[in-house]
Design a protein around this motif. Sequence first.
Motif, short mmCIF file in Angstrom:
data_model
loop_
_atom_site.label_atom_id
_atom_site.label_comp_id
_atom_site.label_asym_id
_atom_site.label_seq_id
_atom_site.Cartn_x
_atom_site.Cartn_y
_atom_site.Cartn_z
N GLU A 170 0.82 -1.21 0.00
CA GLU A 170 0.00 0.00 0.00
C GLU A 170 0.85 1.26 0.00
O GLU A 170 0.45 2.29 -0.53
N GLN A 171 2.03 1.17 0.59
CA GLN A 171 2.92 2.33 0.69
C GLN A 171 3.80 2.54 -0.54
O GLN A 171 4.47 3.57 -0.66
N LEU A 172 3.81 1.57 -1.45
CA LEU A 172 4.74 1.63 -2.60
C LEU A 172 4.72 2.97 -3.35
O LEU A 172 5.78 3.55 -3.58
N PRO A 173 3.55 3.48 -3.76
CA PRO A 173 3.57 4.75 -4.51
C PRO A 173 4.27 5.87 -3.74
O PRO A 173 5.07 6.62 -4.31
N ASP A 174 3.99 5.99 -2.44
CA ASP A 174 4.61 7.05 -1.64
C ASP A 174 6.11 6.83 -1.49
O ASP A 174 6.91 7.78 -1.53
N ILE A 175 6.51 5.57 -1.32
CA ILE A 175 7.92 5.22 -1.19
C ILE A 175 8.69 5.60 -2.45
O ILE A 175 9.79 6.15 -2.41
N LEU A 176 8.07 5.32 -3.61
CA LEU A 176 8.72 5.62 -4.89
C LEU A 176 8.86 7.12 -5.11
O LEU A 176 9.88 7.59 -5.62
N VAL A 177 7.86 7.88 -4.70
CA VAL A 177 7.94 9.34 -4.80
C VAL A 177 9.08 9.85 -3.91
O VAL A 177 9.88 10.69 -4.34
N GLU A 178 9.17 9.31 -2.71
CA GLU A 178 10.23 9.74 -1.79
C GLU A 178 11.62 9.44 -2.37
O GLU A 178 12.53 10.26 -2.30
N MET A 179 11.74 8.26 -2.97
CA MET A 179 13.01 7.88 -3.57
C MET A 179 13.34 8.79 -4.76
O MET A 179 14.47 9.24 -4.93
N TYR A 180 12.34 9.05 -5.58
CA TYR A 180 12.51 9.92 -6.74
C TYR A 180 13.00 11.31 -6.31
O TYR A 180 13.95 11.86 -6.86
N LEU A 181 12.36 11.86 -5.29
CA LEU A 181 12.73 13.19 -4.82
C LEU A 181 14.13 13.20 -4.21
O LEU A 181 14.86 14.19 -4.31
N LEU A 182 14.50 12.09 -3.61
CA LEU A 182 15.83 11.97 -3.02
C LEU A 182 16.90 12.14 -4.11
O LEU A 182 17.92 12.80 -3.90
N PHE A 183 16.64 11.54 -5.27
CA PHE A 183 17.62 11.60 -6.36
C PHE A 183 17.52 12.86 -7.22
O PHE A 183 18.50 13.32 -7.78
N HIS A 184 16.30 13.41 -7.34
CA HIS A 184 16.08 14.43 -8.36
C HIS A 184 15.71 15.81 -7.85
O HIS A 184 15.69 16.75 -8.63
#
Length: 194
Positions: A170-184
């Motif tokens: 259930e948390q996957l979409p939020d986790i991916l956004v957090e990871m994306y923002l970490l890199f970009h």
Amino acid sequence: MHHQHLADFLTELAGDRETEQQEDVMDYRSAHGFLTGLVVGPVTVDDLTALDYMTAGLTDKASPDARNNALNSIRIIRSEIDRQLNSDEDELEIPADVEANESPMDSPLADWCTGFVEAHFEHEEHWLDTHEQEVAELLLPVMTISGVFSDEPEFREISANADLVIDMCEQLPDILVEMYLLFHSADEKKGGRQ
């Protein structure tokens, strides 16, 4: 329609999966996970290189028209993923569900996560270059659901906790956004989207 172009292209190249190379051709869900990993991650990979990877090097076996359609599909899908990751309104759409009473590790979502993990492995040193601890923690749910590490004690223990794994899904979409923002987008991460 563009999603279908890529799905058909991969299916055609995989054929009856008689050879080891055909076995390694991704299906559409894995390919979408792979493309999401490329968008999220810190390394820029061109569309043809991505397509070659997804087809296990069989891209040239297809007709130029089919290859161009697949490349166009990749461009559109990557753009959609990027837009969703940057949107305050749209959640990232993962084209893989977990049915009731189905283990996430036996579901289409596991295939999607496997594709994402492959994108990470391709450039692992860059993913872990900065923010190593945070990236490793954010990757944990994707790696768990993929089942790639199911033989390792740490992952076996996590996988045995069904409630925790469902929560990870259930948390996957939020986790991916957090990871994306970490890199970009370090600045946006500090003051922008939560």
